[in-house]
Scaffold this motif. Structure first.
Motif, PDB file in Angstrom:
ATOM      1  N   ALA A 112       0.880  -0.984  -0.051  1.00 25.98           N
ATOM      2  CA  ALA A 112       0.181  -0.025   0.011  1.00 25.98           C
ATOM      3  C   ALA A 112       0.869   1.230   0.051  1.00 25.98           C
ATOM      4  O   ALA A 112       0.648   2.097  -0.787  1.00 25.98           O
ATOM      5  N   PRO A 113       1.803   1.594   0.793  1.00 28.26           N
ATOM      6  CA  PRO A 113       2.905   2.472   0.751  1.00 28.26           C
ATOM      7  C   PRO A 113       3.246   2.955  -0.454  1.00 28.26           C
ATOM      8  O   PRO A 113       3.609   4.142  -0.991  1.00 28.26           O
ATOM      9  N   MET A 114       3.662   1.836  -1.228  1.00 30.19           N
ATOM     10  CA  MET A 114       4.291   1.879  -2.629  1.00 30.19           C
ATOM     11  C   MET A 114       3.381   2.375  -3.468  1.00 30.19           C
ATOM     12  O   MET A 114       3.815   3.299  -4.312  1.00 30.19           O
ATOM     13  N   LEU A 115       2.158   1.870  -3.420  1.00 28.47           N
ATOM     14  CA  LEU A 115       1.176   2.213  -4.311  1.00 28.47           C
ATOM     15  C   LEU A 115       0.698   3.782  -4.054  1.00 28.47           C
ATOM     16  O   LEU A 115       0.561   4.425  -5.341  1.00 28.47           O
ATOM     17  N   LEU A 116       0.853   4.157  -2.946  1.00 26.77           N
ATOM     18  CA  LEU A 116       0.504   5.519  -2.751  1.00 26.77           C
ATOM     19  C   LEU A 116       1.498   6.479  -3.116  1.00 26.77           C
ATOM     20  O   LEU A 116       1.145   7.539  -3.761  1.00 26.77           O
ATOM     21  N   MET A 117       2.652   6.025  -3.142  1.00 23.19           N
ATOM     22  CA  MET A 117       3.848   6.942  -3.849  1.00 23.19           C
ATOM     23  C   MET A 117       3.832   6.974  -5.315  1.00 23.19           C
ATOM     24  O   MET A 117       3.867   8.133  -5.938  1.00 23.19           O
ATOM     25  N   GLU A 118       3.687   5.858  -5.920  1.00 24.43           N
ATOM     26  CA  GLU A 118       3.828   5.630  -7.520  1.00 24.43           C
ATOM     27  C   GLU A 118       2.509   6.320  -7.951  1.00 24.43           C
ATOM     28  O   GLU A 118       2.854   6.757  -9.090  1.00 24.43           O
ATOM     29  N   ILE A 144       9.355  18.509 -14.979  1.00 24.04           N
ATOM     30  CA  ILE A 144       8.032  19.046 -14.053  1.00 24.04           C
ATOM     31  C   ILE A 144       8.303  19.397 -12.924  1.00 24.04           C
ATOM     32  O   ILE A 144       7.559  20.487 -12.366  1.00 24.04           O
ATOM     33  N   ASN A 145       9.350  18.955 -12.061  1.00 21.93           N
ATOM     34  CA  ASN A 145       9.330  19.427 -10.444  1.00 21.93           C
ATOM     35  C   ASN A 145      10.413  20.544 -10.216  1.00 21.93           C
ATOM     36  O   ASN A 145      10.448  20.827  -9.183  1.00 21.93           O
ATOM     37  N   GLY A 146      11.232  20.763 -11.379  1.00 22.51           N
ATOM     38  CA  GLY A 146      12.317  21.718 -10.911  1.00 22.51           C
ATOM     39  C   GLY A 146      13.527  21.342 -10.360  1.00 22.51           C
ATOM     40  O   GLY A 146      14.394  22.143 -10.256  1.00 22.51           O
ATOM     41  N   ARG A 147      13.761  20.158  -9.917  1.00 20.68           N
ATOM     42  CA  ARG A 147      14.699  19.518  -9.273  1.00 20.68           C
ATOM     43  C   ARG A 147      14.635  18.050  -9.355  1.00 20.68           C
ATOM     44  O   ARG A 147      13.565  17.542  -9.620  1.00 20.68           O
ATOM     45  N   ALA A 148      15.832  17.183  -8.984  1.00 18.43           N
ATOM     46  CA  ALA A 148      15.857  15.801  -9.254  1.00 18.43           C
ATOM     47  C   ALA A 148      14.884  15.405  -7.659  1.00 18.43           C
ATOM     48  O   ALA A 148      14.735  16.055  -6.892  1.00 18.43           O
ATOM     49  N   ILE A 149      14.451  14.063  -7.952  1.00 19.45           N
ATOM     50  CA  ILE A 149      13.554  13.674  -6.900  1.00 19.45           C
ATOM     51  C   ILE A 149      14.097  13.417  -5.449  1.00 19.45           C
ATOM     52  O   ILE A 149      13.377  13.871  -4.663  1.00 19.45           O
ATOM     53  N   TRP A 150      15.448  13.516  -5.346  1.00 19.16           N
ATOM     54  CA  TRP A 150      16.275  13.453  -3.867  1.00 19.16           C
ATOM     55  C   TRP A 150      16.085  14.752  -3.614  1.00 19.16           C
ATOM     56  O   TRP A 150      15.722  14.905  -2.171  1.00 19.16           O
ATOM     57  N   ASP A 151      16.371  15.802  -4.216  1.00 18.47           N
ATOM     58  CA  ASP A 151      16.570  17.029  -3.657  1.00 18.47           C
ATOM     59  C   ASP A 151      15.071  17.516  -3.402  1.00 18.47           C
ATOM     60  O   ASP A 151      14.844  18.305  -2.373  1.00 18.47           O
ATOM     61  N   PHE A 152      13.988  16.998  -4.172  1.00 19.02           N
ATOM     62  CA  PHE A 152      12.613  17.353  -3.823  1.00 19.02           C
ATOM     63  C   PHE A 152      12.184  16.761  -2.527  1.00 19.02           C
ATOM     64  O   PHE A 152      11.571  17.430  -2.009  1.00 19.02           O
ATOM     65  N   ALA A 153      12.447  15.725  -2.211  1.00 19.20           N
ATOM     66  CA  ALA A 153      12.234  14.879  -1.004  1.00 19.20           C
ATOM     67  C   ALA A 153      12.887  15.577   0.154  1.00 19.20           C
ATOM     68  O   ALA A 153      12.120  15.606   1.221  1.00 19.20           O
ATOM     69  N   SER A 154      14.090  16.038  -0.121  1.00 18.73           N
ATOM     70  CA  SER A 154      14.902  16.717   1.069  1.00 18.73           C
ATOM     71  C   SER A 154      14.220  18.068   1.455  1.00 18.73           C
ATOM     72  O   SER A 154      14.300  18.460   2.711  1.00 18.73           O
ATOM     73  N   PHE A 159       6.465  14.567   1.318  1.00 19.57           N
ATOM     74  CA  PHE A 159       6.819  13.719   0.443  1.00 19.57           C
ATOM     75  C   PHE A 159       7.894  12.911   0.947  1.00 19.57           C
ATOM     76  O   PHE A 159       8.114  11.491   0.372  1.00 19.57           O
ATOM     77  N   ASN A 160       8.850  13.247   1.316  1.00 23.52           N
ATOM     78  CA  ASN A 160       9.949  12.687   2.068  1.00 23.52           C
ATOM     79  C   ASN A 160       9.512  11.211   2.746  1.00 23.52           C
ATOM     80  O   ASN A 160       9.829  10.321   2.688  1.00 23.52           O
ATOM     81  N   LYS A 161       8.406  11.647   3.537  1.00 20.07           N
ATOM     82  CA  LYS A 161       7.932  10.572   4.486  1.00 20.07           C
ATOM     83  C   LYS A 161       7.074   9.315   3.616  1.00 20.07           C
ATOM     84  O   LYS A 161       7.043   8.253   3.733  1.00 20.07           O
ATOM     85  N   LEU A 162       6.363  10.178   2.456  1.00 20.45           N
ATOM     86  CA  LEU A 162       5.977   9.140   1.746  1.00 20.45           C
ATOM     87  C   LEU A 162       6.867   8.153   0.658  1.00 20.45           C
ATOM     88  O   LEU A 162       6.593   6.883   0.928  1.00 20.45           O
TER      89      LEU A 162
END
Length: 352
Positions: A112-118, A144-154, A159-162
């Motif tokens: 379920a957590p993976m599904l909610l993230m994807e 789309i998001n203006g930065r890499a996924i790792w930077d966006f999460a930080s 989103f980082n928790k998700l």
């Protein structure tokens, strides 16, 4: 057009309709997870009616039962729930199946957590510009998001928790299989670094099963900072492109598929520096694509390859020959491929 050709043409039309609208399945399952439908039915211990399901939906101010009925109708057809019609009239009841057990949010073994993230909007929108990136270049997620996924999460704690919860749930599932199938793989390991280990749940399972191991959970500082305390594990924040803590062996689960071949070589070279040349090894858990494979997870491997395209900066899944090339360039001329009953395989890489 003969009968066989006409039948093939009709089948082709039906298939295109299916592929065109397959996102509806994802959204219907997401709806069920967000409403905790599987958990509600499981809590009752038996099939229940729509009114019983609705009664347990948290914060439902004005529930639309007719909408829910239509969602459940499709999910029953997809075998995610069962449908029971009382012989003497009364309301239809819905039960859980082997599929919906993987959607239980109260279960340790849940996707379920993976599904909610994807299915999160931030991860869905990059899919809309893949064709533009093919034509003009660029990284889908970053455009789309203006930065890499790792930077966006930080920069985005929610989103980082998700993201961390999704990685933790897949870690539990895969680690369960690894610990039962990777016989004696950790017996001679005194210290183990989990590179990109997230909040440490995967390494915790290893150390729990092999308490002689000194575990080092290594990830980016903003990830390590949120990691809980585990017995036998030290959390270390850092950057795997700069250096990796020394240990007898290094464990990497679903890490290298996030990166290009060039970056994988950089990471693996740092791994090589961190382990003993004579006795050290790197344990890689990742997908090994089978171009002509018809195994249970072979098709999903190719889907994951496109996930990497949409969400990472050059990441990809690899065939065995592609793995061999990356390992050799990084100074690992010898490897051992171990297939397990799961989406990924295990690759043991040796510097000598």
């Amino acid at each position: 057009m003969g009968p066989k050709e006409a039948e093939a043409e009709l089948q082709a039309q039906a298939d295109i309709w299916k592929y065109m609208l397959s996102y509806v399945d994802s959204m219907a399952v997401k709806c069920a997870v967000e409403l905790r439908i599987a958990d509600t039915i499981n809590m009752h211990g038996c099939p229940i009616t729509l009114s019983q399901i609705v009664a347990d939906i948290p914060d439902a101010l004005s529930p639309n039962v007719s909408y829910l009925k239509r969602i459940m109708r499709l999910l029953v057809r997809r075998k995610i729930f069962t449908e029971h019609h009382p012989l003497e009239g009364g309301d239809t009841k819905y039960g859980i199946t082997h599929l919906s057990r993987w959607l239980l949010q109260d279960s340790q073994m849940s996707l379920a957590p993976m599904l909610l993230m994807e299915t999160h909007p931030r991860l869905m929108t990059p899919w809309h510009i893949i064709s533009h990136c093919i034509k003009d270049g660029g990284i889908c997620f970053e455009k789309i998001n203006g930065r890499a996924i790792w930077d966006f999460a930080s920069e985005n704690p929610e989103f980082n928790k998700l993201f961390n919860d999704a990685m933790a749930c897949t870690a539990r599932i895969v680690m369960n299989t690894i610990l039962s199938e990777y016989k004696h793989g950790f017996d001679s390991v005194g210290s183990l670094v989990d590179v990109g280990g997230g909040i440490g749940s995967g390494l915790a399972e290893i150390v729990k099963s092999y308490p002689h191991i000194k575990g080092i959970n290594f990830d980016l500082p903003h990830v390590a900072a949120t990691a809980p305390i585990y017995d036998g594990i030290t959390h270390v924040g850092g950057d795997m492109f700069h250096s990796i803590p020394n240990a007898d062996a290094i464990f990497m689960k679903w890490i290298l598929h996030d990166w290009s071949d060039e970056n994988c070589v950089r990471i693996l070279k740092n791994c090589r520096k961190a382990i003993p040349k004579e006795t050290g090894k790197v344990i890689i858990v990742g997908v090994v694509l089978q171009p002509d494979g018809d195994g249970l997870f072979d098709d999903t491997g190719f889907v994951f390859d496109l996930l990497m395209l949409a969400h990472t900066s050059g990441g990809r899944e690899r065939t065995e020959l592609e793995w061999k090339k990356v390992l050799k360039e990084a100074g690992f001329p010898h490897y051992n491929l171990i297939k397990i009953p799961a989406l990924p395989s295990i690759i043991e890489a040796y510097p000598k």
